[in-house]
Design a protein around this motif. Structure first.
Motif, PDB file in Angstrom:
ATOM      1  N   LEU A 411       0.833  -1.204   0.000  1.00 37.15           N
ATOM      2  CA  LEU A 411       0.000   0.000   0.000  1.00 37.15           C
ATOM      3  C   LEU A 411       0.869   1.256   0.000  1.00 37.15           C
ATOM      4  O   LEU A 411       0.681   2.166  -0.827  1.00 37.15           O
ATOM      5  N   TYR A 412       1.832   1.309   0.899  1.00 38.17           N
ATOM      6  CA  TYR A 412       2.676   2.503   0.991  1.00 38.17           C
ATOM      7  C   TYR A 412       3.694   2.570  -0.148  1.00 38.17           C
ATOM      8  O   TYR A 412       4.156   3.659  -0.495  1.00 38.17           O
ATOM      9  N   TYR A 413       4.036   1.422  -0.721  1.00 36.06           N
ATOM     10  CA  TYR A 413       4.987   1.427  -1.836  1.00 36.06           C
ATOM     11  C   TYR A 413       4.315   1.859  -3.138  1.00 36.06           C
ATOM     12  O   TYR A 413       4.868   2.663  -3.901  1.00 36.06           O
ATOM     13  N   TRP A 414       3.115   1.337  -3.416  1.00 37.56           N
ATOM     14  CA  TRP A 414       2.486   1.571  -4.711  1.00 37.56           C
ATOM     15  C   TRP A 414       1.411   2.652  -4.695  1.00 37.56           C
ATOM     16  O   TRP A 414       0.940   3.062  -5.765  1.00 37.56           O
ATOM     17  N   LEU A 415       1.016   3.120  -3.520  1.00 35.77           N
ATOM     18  CA  LEU A 415      -0.009   4.163  -3.499  1.00 35.77           C
ATOM     19  C   LEU A 415       0.425   5.411  -4.275  1.00 35.77           C
ATOM     20  O   LEU A 415      -0.409   6.026  -4.962  1.00 35.77           O
ATOM     21  N   PRO A 416       1.690   5.837  -4.227  1.00 42.91           N
ATOM     22  CA  PRO A 416       2.089   6.962  -5.077  1.00 42.91           C
ATOM     23  C   PRO A 416       1.856   6.709  -6.565  1.00 42.91           C
ATOM     24  O   PRO A 416       1.614   7.647  -7.328  1.00 42.91           O
ATOM     25  N   HIS A 417       1.925   5.451  -6.968  1.00 40.34           N
ATOM     26  CA  HIS A 417       1.663   5.122  -8.368  1.00 40.34           C
ATOM     27  C   HIS A 417       0.211   5.399  -8.737  1.00 40.34           C
ATOM     28  O   HIS A 417      -0.094   5.792  -9.864  1.00 40.34           O
ATOM     29  N   VAL A 418      -0.690   5.199  -7.777  1.00 42.99           N
ATOM     30  CA  VAL A 418      -2.121   5.403  -8.019  1.00 42.99           C
ATOM     31  C   VAL A 418      -2.494   6.876  -7.863  1.00 42.99           C
ATOM     32  O   VAL A 418      -3.294   7.415  -8.633  1.00 42.99           O
ATOM     33  N   THR A 419      -1.908   7.545  -6.877  1.00 48.17           N
ATOM     34  CA  THR A 419      -2.313   8.911  -6.555  1.00 48.17           C
ATOM     35  C   THR A 419      -1.459   9.966  -7.241  1.00 48.17           C
ATOM     36  O   THR A 419      -1.893  11.110  -7.408  1.00 48.17           O
ATOM     37  N   PHE A 502       5.209  14.164  -7.312  1.00 43.64           N
ATOM     38  CA  PHE A 502       6.559  13.805  -7.718  1.00 43.64           C
ATOM     39  C   PHE A 502       6.553  13.558  -9.222  1.00 43.64           C
ATOM     40  O   PHE A 502       5.502  13.421  -9.842  1.00 43.64           O
ATOM     41  N   ARG A 503       7.732  13.473  -9.799  1.00 41.72           N
ATOM     42  CA  ARG A 503       7.832  13.350 -11.254  1.00 41.72           C
ATOM     43  C   ARG A 503       7.723  11.887 -11.692  1.00 41.72           C
ATOM     44  O   ARG A 503       6.830  11.511 -12.409  1.00 41.72           O
ATOM     45  N   ARG A 504       8.656  11.056 -11.307  1.00 39.85           N
ATOM     46  CA  ARG A 504       8.659   9.658 -11.752  1.00 39.85           C
ATOM     47  C   ARG A 504       9.582   8.845 -10.840  1.00 39.85           C
ATOM     48  O   ARG A 504      10.629   9.320 -10.419  1.00 39.85           O
ATOM     49  N   ASN A 505       9.155   7.614 -10.517  1.00 42.30           N
ATOM     50  CA  ASN A 505       9.981   6.626  -9.819  1.00 42.30           C
ATOM     51  C   ASN A 505      10.572   7.163  -8.518  1.00 42.30           C
ATOM     52  O   ASN A 505      11.804   7.269  -8.366  1.00 42.30           O
ATOM     53  N   PRO A 506       9.745   7.473  -7.523  1.00 40.13           N
ATOM     54  CA  PRO A 506      10.276   8.059  -6.279  1.00 40.13           C
ATOM     55  C   PRO A 506      11.138   7.099  -5.474  1.00 40.13           C
ATOM     56  O   PRO A 506      11.988   7.542  -4.698  1.00 40.13           O
ATOM     57  N   TRP A 507      10.941   5.774  -5.644  1.00 35.54           N
ATOM     58  CA  TRP A 507      11.695   4.812  -4.841  1.00 35.54           C
ATOM     59  C   TRP A 507      12.980   4.358  -5.524  1.00 35.54           C
ATOM     60  O   TRP A 507      13.719   3.561  -4.965  1.00 35.54           O
ATOM     61  N   LYS A 508      13.217   4.820  -6.773  1.00 29.19           N
ATOM     62  CA  LYS A 508      14.373   4.378  -7.560  1.00 29.19           C
ATOM     63  C   LYS A 508      14.330   2.872  -7.801  1.00 29.19           C
ATOM     64  O   LYS A 508      15.318   2.140  -7.634  1.00 29.19           O
ATOM     65  N   ALA A 509      13.137   2.399  -8.181  1.00 31.30           N
ATOM     66  CA  ALA A 509      12.938   0.989  -8.494  1.00 31.30           C
ATOM     67  C   ALA A 509      13.427   0.684  -9.902  1.00 31.30           C
ATOM     68  O   ALA A 509      13.637   1.593 -10.716  1.00 31.30           O
ATOM     69  N   GLY A 510      13.589  -0.599 -10.215  1.00 32.17           N
ATOM     70  CA  GLY A 510      14.037  -1.003 -11.536  1.00 32.17           C
ATOM     71  C   GLY A 510      12.974  -1.707 -12.348  1.00 32.17           C
ATOM     72  O   GLY A 510      13.266  -2.235 -13.417  1.00 32.17           O
ATOM     73  N   THR A 511      11.724  -1.740 -11.851  1.00 32.92           N
ATOM     74  CA  THR A 511      10.664  -2.461 -12.544  1.00 32.92           C
ATOM     75  C   THR A 511       9.920  -1.537 -13.509  1.00 32.92           C
ATOM     76  O   THR A 511       9.914  -0.316 -13.361  1.00 32.92           O
TER      77      THR A 511
END
Length: 834
Positions: A411-419, A502-511
């Motif tokens: 929830l806390y990892y992907w919620l920024p992707h939704v919001t 935020f702009r893109r990829n706040p967690w610096k993920a590679g997926t």
């Protein structure tokens, strides 16, 4: 905005194609982004309902001799708590997460069968609503979420309470079965070009294995629910020991589902952990292949553990030893995953943002649950702790630790992707500690009350047994946990409203999911990437703008077609162009009609249910309308210098794959029915039956010839795909031979002894009913295929209808021969017991 105007123009064109209408037209939505969010939102609502019910339970058990609830209401409450959490929260939440994020992680635009996903969503909502309304009006099931017979049988559970569970849960399980087919075909066929199986993100492997387990694990429960409903409605004695049945048959069928269900819930959450941990460790996941092997092993072993829940029913010692060893063995693949996660963290530089707090909570809670699971796998200890609060504690440590904590991390990892907004982290940390401390206070103490002899499923207890203060502290812990979840809800609402953008990829993920804009547009990717290494080792900040400019595959909009690519299941080589169906009211209408069938059965209005079923079948026949073409097509440009044929002109079309996977689940249901018959013959009392089928070998001959003939004629139609006249004659022969099979099966059904008299006749009747349904569907499919052929939708190249028919006819013929032989052989097998 810094992106060039061409990217903006492409975005607008794609949104016009993939977008949805306003107002009531939103009910027609088929896009996975919308359906996934609806699944997750509905699951959150049911989780809140289940949590409220748990608070009622803890209020009742806080003090001895409590009069807060009477026994009838308490039984409904604790039954519905388990039912809601297992069937209306855990599996649908996984479905929602997978439907929303899987296409993004696989680098594609949508799922394989959008209309099936929408139909599954509405079935889930309608079925869950039936269960909740039943609770509100005092007609909820009261036999426990496991519905053991004979407690749930008609003599001990009159009224519709148990029927609500049997029919409502089966209605909901339609969604799970369809989701399993959707996930398997989407993962195998709709990945980014170049994404071979060994380049697939680890979350894709978890979903693929989980979907396979759902396909095999759910049919035994569906069958058990159907058999118990037939016993309750028509007095067919599958579970009545006085007439050749056995209540233990229900336990076997239930736990054939119930124990794999634990891993069906855990594995998607483990997939979330395998996705999140490398991001916050700052290094790739260690042991990728070891994890894939471990989850395959876990899936395999999970189906050999169901008697783990039945150690005290009186099974032979050899069986006890086997299932005890298997129950301990499953800890090995679990440990492999945990050690790879720890090793990934140890070799990286972990960042303890809020998602990692919940990952830490998972390690604490789940490991405790796993250790108590190993204890319960040992028969002597299980005999002492069985049906005590120790088991309740173990179950919650495994399920909450293995699913809820990872889902909160997700929830806390992907919620920024939704919001499109980041969390402020002001309430999330105290919420975590409230949940962690409250949960352990609630359930760790239950280990002690269980060891002190407190049984589960009791609505009250006397004072002076040493349980009083432990139960009071458990109840206090429960309310602390509820406060923590309430704080999470407030935090999420505040993030939607006040979180910084935020702009893109706040967690610096590679997926690849973070290579889409955030919030994600309905089409996900303006163009599809080409994958040349592992799909979780990219830089979304670099890849995202490239795809947004249309520099991948399908980087254009044409003809208002929702286009994506199909690939080879193993290598990921692009093989076909797929055009998805437009938004439609058909899924919600068909689901509503299916709900009317369920309500008709629930209220014993069988004439109404039959009419609703006929109308439902009619609605399904409308689904292919507008699909297909009346002329062969040429290969179409998909970008990057590649042209591909349409998917209905390749041998393995999406419809063919869907039918193949669905028949895998269907075969499991049939094998479960055969297992039930053989179990009764071997173990149940009052065998052999006094009355058996006379001239059985003669009676099975006609339907066998009809089914085998239909299968042969189907192959003939497929082999003559280039000859319209011969093809159509063969399709007409398929329909005629199915009608011969139906006539033979009806004759056989009327020749059986009274199904109410003995479980042999009831089992034979169930087998005949199964074969009648499949033969009838085969006849309808062949007639519909003939209609589409005459309408010009079938040719030598456009032969998907013929290929699907061949699959169905072959399966029906095989199941028919085996089922009819079983009917003839059951009395002879029973005679061997004498």
């Amino acid at each position: 905005m810094n992106e060039p105007i061409s990217a903006i123009r492409l975005h607008k064109q794609l949104m016009r194609i993939w977008g949805n209408g306003p107002g009531i037209e939103r009910l027609t939505a088929l896009n996975h982004n919308i359906l996934g969010k609806r699944f997750m939102l509905a699951a959150f609502v049911f989780f809140a309902i289940g949590g409220a019910l748990s608070m009622v339970i803890r209020a009742q058990l806080a003090t001895p001799d409590s009069a807060f609830l009477g026994p009838d209401i308490y039984n409904q409450v604790f039954t519905m708590h388990g039912t809601v959490m297992m069937f209306l929260f855990a599996i649908p939440m996984f479905e929602g997460v997978a439907i929303y994020f899987l296409p993004k992680l696989l680098g594609t635009r949508d799922m394989a069968y959008p209309r099936l996903a929408a139909y599954g969503l509405w079935c889930y909502l309608f079925g869950g609503t039936i269960l909740i309304i039943a609770l509100l009006v005092g007609a909820a099931p009261a036999s426990g979420w496991f519905m053991y017979t004979p407690l749930s049988s008609q003599p001990y559970s009159p009224g519709i309470n148990s029927d609500v569970w049997l029919l409502g849960v089966t209605f909901v399980e339609i969604s799970a079965m369809l989701a399993a087919v959707e996930f398997i075909v989407s993962i195998l066929k709709i990945r980014a070009p170049g994404m071979s199986l060994d380049r697939m993100p680890i979350f894709g492997w978890y979903v693929l294995i989980t979907a396979g387990m759902m396909l095999i694990g759910f049919p035994p429960l569906i069958l058990g629910s159907i058999l118990l409903e037939l016993e309750r409605a028509f007095d067919l004695p599958f579970f009545d020991p006085e007439r050749g049945g056995d209540p233990l048959l229900w336990q076997h069928l239930f736990w054939l589902f119930g124990h794999p269900e634990v891993y069906i819930i855990f594995l998607p959450a483990a997939g979330v952990l395998s996705t999140i941990i490398p991001v916050f460790a700052g290094r790739p996941l260690l042991g990728y292949r070891a994890i894939v092997v471990a989850i395959i092993a876990m899936a395999f072993l999970s189906f050999g553990l169901w008697v783990h829940h039945m150690f005290t029913v009186g099974i032979p010692h050899m069986a006890l030893a086997f299932f005890s060893a298997a129950s301990g063995l499953v800890a090995i693949p679990t440990a492999v995953q945990i050690f790879t996660w720890i090793a990934t963290l140890a070799h990286g530089k972990p960042r303890f943002d809020v998602p990692m707090l919940y990952v830490a909570g998972f390690f604490i809670v789940f490991v405790i649950g796993g250790l108590t699971g190993v204890m319960l796998a040992m028969v002597p200890f299980d005999t002492q702790a069985h049906d005590s609060h120790f088991v309740v504690a173990h179950l919650h440590y495994v399920l909450v630790g293995g699913f809820v904590f990872p889902m909160l991390a997700a929830l806390y990892y992907w919620l920024p992707h939704v919001t499109g907004r980041m969390p402020e982290f002001r309430l999330s940390v105290p919420a975590f500690w409230l949940i962690l401390v409250g949960f352990n206070l609630t359930f760790f103490l239950m280990h002690l009350t269980g060891l002190m002899g407190m049984p589960r499923r009791v609505y009250t207890y006397p004072a002076g047994l040493g349980w009083d203060w432990l139960n009071l502290l458990s109840s206090i812990g429960g309310f602390i946990t509820a406060a923590g979840f309430a704080l999470v809800l407030v935090d999420v609402v505040l993030q939607f409203r006040f979180g910084p953008r935020f702009r893109r990829n706040p967690w610096k993920a590679g997926t690849l999911d973070w290579a889409t804009p955030t919030p994600s547009p309905l089409y996900n990717f303006a163009s599809l990437p080409e994958i040349d290494h592992r799909g979780d080792d990219y830089d979304p900040a670099v890849l995202g703008p490239v795809l947004a400019r249309g520099q991948g595959y399908l980087g254009f909009a044409r003809n208002m077609d929702m286009e994506l690519l199909g690939v080879d299941p193993v290598t990921g080589r692009p093989t076909e162009l797929i055009v998805l169906p437009r938004p439609s009211y058909l899924p919600i209408i068909t689901a509503a009609l299916t709900g009317l069938v369920v309500l008709g059965l629930l209220f014993k209005l069988y004439w109404f249910a039959a009419i609703a079923a006929a109308v439902t079948i009619g609605a399904f026949t409308l689904w292919p309308r507008g699909l297909g073409r009346r002329e062969d097509a040429v290969a179409r440009d998909v970008g990057r210098g590649l042209s591909l044929p349409p998917e209905d002109e390749v041998p393995g079309s999406l419809a063919w794959w869907g039918m193949l996977i669905w028949l895998g689940g269907d075969a499991t249901l049939f094998l479960s029915l055969g297992f039930g018959g053989l179990f009764l013959v071997t173990v149940a009392p009052d065998w052999p039956p006094a009355q058996v089928l006379q001239n059985g070998w003669l009676l099975i001959l006609l339907p066998s010839l009809g089914l085998l003939g239909a299968a042969i004629a189907g192959h003939l139609a497929r082999s003559r795909a280039a000859e319209p006249q011969g093809r159509r004659i063969a399709l007409a022969a398929v329909a005629a031979l199915h009608l011969v099979g139906i006539a033979g099966l009806v004759w056989l059904a009327f020749s059986l002894p009274d199904p109410r008299g003995h479980a042999y006749a009831a089992t034979s009747f169930a087998l005949v009913l199964y074969l009648l349904i499949h033969t009838g569907v085969g006849a309808l499919m062949s007639l519909y295929g003939l209609y589409r052929d005459l309408a010009g939708y079938v040719s030598a190249r456009r032969s998907a209808d013929l290929r699907i028919g061949v699959l169905w006819n072959d399966f029906s013929a095989g199941a028919g021969v085996v089922g009819l032989l079983l009917i003839a052989l059951l009395p002879e097998l029973a005679g061997m017991r004498q």
